[in-house]
Enzyme design. Structure first.
Site, short mmCIF file in Angstrom:
data_model
loop_
_atom_site.label_atom_id
_atom_site.label_comp_id
_atom_site.label_asym_id
_atom_site.label_seq_id
_atom_site.Cartn_x
_atom_site.Cartn_y
_atom_site.Cartn_z
N LYS B 75 -34.32 -24.02 27.18
CA LYS B 75 -33.22 -24.99 27.11
C LYS B 75 -32.15 -24.43 26.18
O LYS B 75 -32.47 -23.85 25.13
CB LYS B 75 -33.79 -26.31 26.58
CG LYS B 75 -32.81 -27.46 26.47
CD LYS B 75 -33.55 -28.72 26.00
CE LYS B 75 -32.66 -29.94 25.94
NZ LYS B 75 -33.42 -31.16 25.60
N SER B 150 -32.97 -34.79 28.66
CA SER B 150 -31.91 -33.82 28.57
C SER B 150 -32.32 -32.39 28.90
O SER B 150 -31.47 -31.51 29.04
CB SER B 150 -31.33 -33.84 27.15
OG SER B 150 -32.34 -33.47 26.21
N SER B 174 -37.06 -36.50 26.63
CA SER B 174 -36.27 -35.45 27.30
C SER B 174 -37.09 -34.30 27.87
O SER B 174 -36.54 -33.45 28.57
CB SER B 174 -35.22 -34.89 26.34
OG SER B 174 -34.17 -35.81 26.16
#
Lengths: 63, 473
Positions: B75, B150, B174
């Site tokens: 990420k 996310s 997330s």
């Protein structure tokens, strides 16, 4: 979950206290969303013993 | 089978036995990224030359560890030395860190190859936002639908076979939300189990780093490399790390599992409204999953906790307060750099008082104790994850993240390990539940997830995009 929205006058005071400079669109969007914050604050407020403290524990570094 | 369809465990075995080289595997993933990511937008930076070079070095040397030659993604809030790390923001659009995130160091030391940096909601909260430079990732099961966030890009890439595994972060769900909507496995480890050093923070006391994988066994392999005490992460815990793969079993005889039904069956609609009602298909899938666990020998009992909203609102309030404090200078001095969703969501933290925050952390303590007591009589708890299929991506409103029920937030608040595992499909889109455990019992959580997975077929289904993949030999 309909809740009463804070007045523009009262919300303007909160915005000024926070030191934010908002466009009219941002002001209105945040004002409409403010009941979400009020709900969260209401949920966490309840009668508690004075000794009900948050945990605050750290492990000391070994090096 | 195309090498990109192999699990981490399978690819590792192929590499160890000389039937697959890290270079061929890396090149196969890069070819797939080229073929599919124009539609999926799961990567913001692809490290083609660097990945192939790293794979060549691994192919020429002896085995580094449990991830030798395995291509992964991070990420784009994980700092990578010399490689742009944007946090999905304009503010850090050209940010080149001088250090690596500790969790990436652990994975690299275990032999992982970094394919690239993956799309994230801005600062791990502001998405899907079409006003930012990076287009939001799309759900590979149906690209008109939301992959959740996310850790959107990381979950999409794993599900679509654009990396073997990936790292996400989880402050309110997330990792586990995207795992659910993309039909993969996602683990939020215990708070303190995996280092957060070198990862852009959202909320210091709620942030967790963890893996996204296609199977629970792969999750165990990733955790073997990741779990460690980091003296430079202030929240890291010095707790022994077990052999996670050795703990995986196909039976759950005599295991006691507490089922938290009232979160989705009663509390969601009662406190968050009709929009939070679980779908009928979800309720049926959850009940079927319970029956599978019973068939494996587990004994299920209902667990009764405080209402879901008590957990969720405390979690959201703490997150808002901590995130706003973290970004306050930017909110005052350069608000134009924020995307719309990040600004509109986190600016709400400006209107919380110190007393609000203190009451929320006092409530957190009470709920941590409540959950610990509830788990004293059982080994593991299960509860819902997102209680329906992924909505269309254009149906996600700015404040839906605060308006609707969240089933993941409670475990950020308590810091408990929680694993998302697929339990079915609705309209061709995945459904999932969560398996949560006692502090640092990731092994117990993954044991249940593995046994469930071995008894079902949901993890074997791949998104329809997989059929159009290049068949790299």
């Amino acid at each position: 979950m309909t809740e009463e929205v804070i007045s523009p006058e009262r919300f303007a005071i909160l915005v000024e206290q926070a030191g934010l400079r908002l466009t009219p669109e941002q002001f209105e969007e945040l004002r409409q969303a403010y009941p979400l914050v009020e709900r969260m604050a209401r949920t966490v407020r309840r009668p508690r013993d004075r000794a009900a403290e948050p945990a605050h524990i750290f492990v000391q570094p070994k090096e | 089978m195309a090498p990109t369809l192999l699990t981490v465990a399978e690819a590792s075995r192929e590499i160890a036995e000389g039937r697959l080289s890290p270079v061929a595997l890396t090149e196969a993933y890069l070819e797939r990224i080229d073929a599919l990511d124009g539609e999926l937008h799961s990567y913001v930076t692809v490290l083609r030359d660097e990945a192939v070079m790293a794979a060549r070095e691994l192919a020429a040397g002896r085995s580094r560890g449990v991830l030798h030659g395995i291509p992964i993604g991070l990420k784009d809030i994980y700092k990578t030395r010399g490689v742009r790390t944007t946090a999905g923001s304009r503010r850090y659009l050209d940010h080149i860190p001088e250090e690596d995130a500790e969790s990436w160091v652990k994975l690299r030391d275990a032999g992982a190859v970094l394919l690239g940096k993956q799309e994230t909601h801005e600062y791990a909260i502001g998405g899907p936002d079409f006003t930012l430079p990076f287009p939001p990732a799309r759900n590979p099961w149906n690209t008109a639908h939301y992959p959740a966030g996310s850790s959107s890009g990381s979950a999409v890439a794993v599900a679509a076979g654009l990396c073997a595994a990936a790292m996400g972060s989880d402050t309110g769900g997330s990792i586990r939300g995207p795992a659910a909507y993309n039909g993969i496995v996602g683990l939020k480890p215990t708070y303190g189990r995996v280092s957060r050093r070198g990862v852009f923070p959202l909320s210091y006391t709620l942030d967790h780093c963890g893996p996204l994988t296609r199977t629970v066994e792969d999750c165990a392999i990733m955790m073997q490399a990741l779990a460690a005490y980091d003296p430079h992460d202030p929240a890291s815990a010095d707790v022994p790390v077990p052999d996670y793969r050795a703990a995986l079993t196909k039976r759950l005889d005599r295991l006691r599992i507490g089922v938290i039904r009232h979160f989705h069956e009663r509390d969601a609609v009662a406190h968050f409204g009709a929009d939070s009602a679980p779908s009928a298909a979800y309720i049926a899938a959850f009940d079927d999953a319970c029956r599978v666990l019973e068939s494996l020998g587990a004994r299920l009992v209902d667990l009764q906790l405080s209402p879901l909203i008590d957990y969720v609102d405390a979690n959201r309030l703490i997150m808002l307060a901590e995130a706003y404090a973290l970004h306050e200078t930017d909110f005052r001095e350069r608000p134009h750099l924020f995307g719309h969703h990040m600004f509109a969501r986190i600016a709400l933290g400006a209107f919380l008082s110190a007393a609000d925050y203190v009451e929320a952390v006092r409530q957190r303590r009470e709920l941590c104790l409540e959950f610990a007591r509830a788990l004293a009589d059982v080994d593991i708890a299960i509860s819902a994850n997102s209680t329906g299929p992924a909505p269309r991506i254009d149906a996600i409103s700015t404040y839906s993240t605060f308006e609707r029920a969240s089933y993941t937030g409670p475990y950020n608040l308590t810091g408990s390990p929680a694993l998302s595992v697929p339990i079915g499909f609705e309209n061709g889109l995945p459904l999932a539940f969560q398996i949560a455990g006692k502090p640092f019992d990731e092994a117990g959580v993954m044991r249940v997830g593995y046994a469930f997975e071995q008894a079902t077929e949901f993890h074997r289904r791949r998104p329809p995009l997989a059929a159009s993949l290049p068949q790299h030999q």
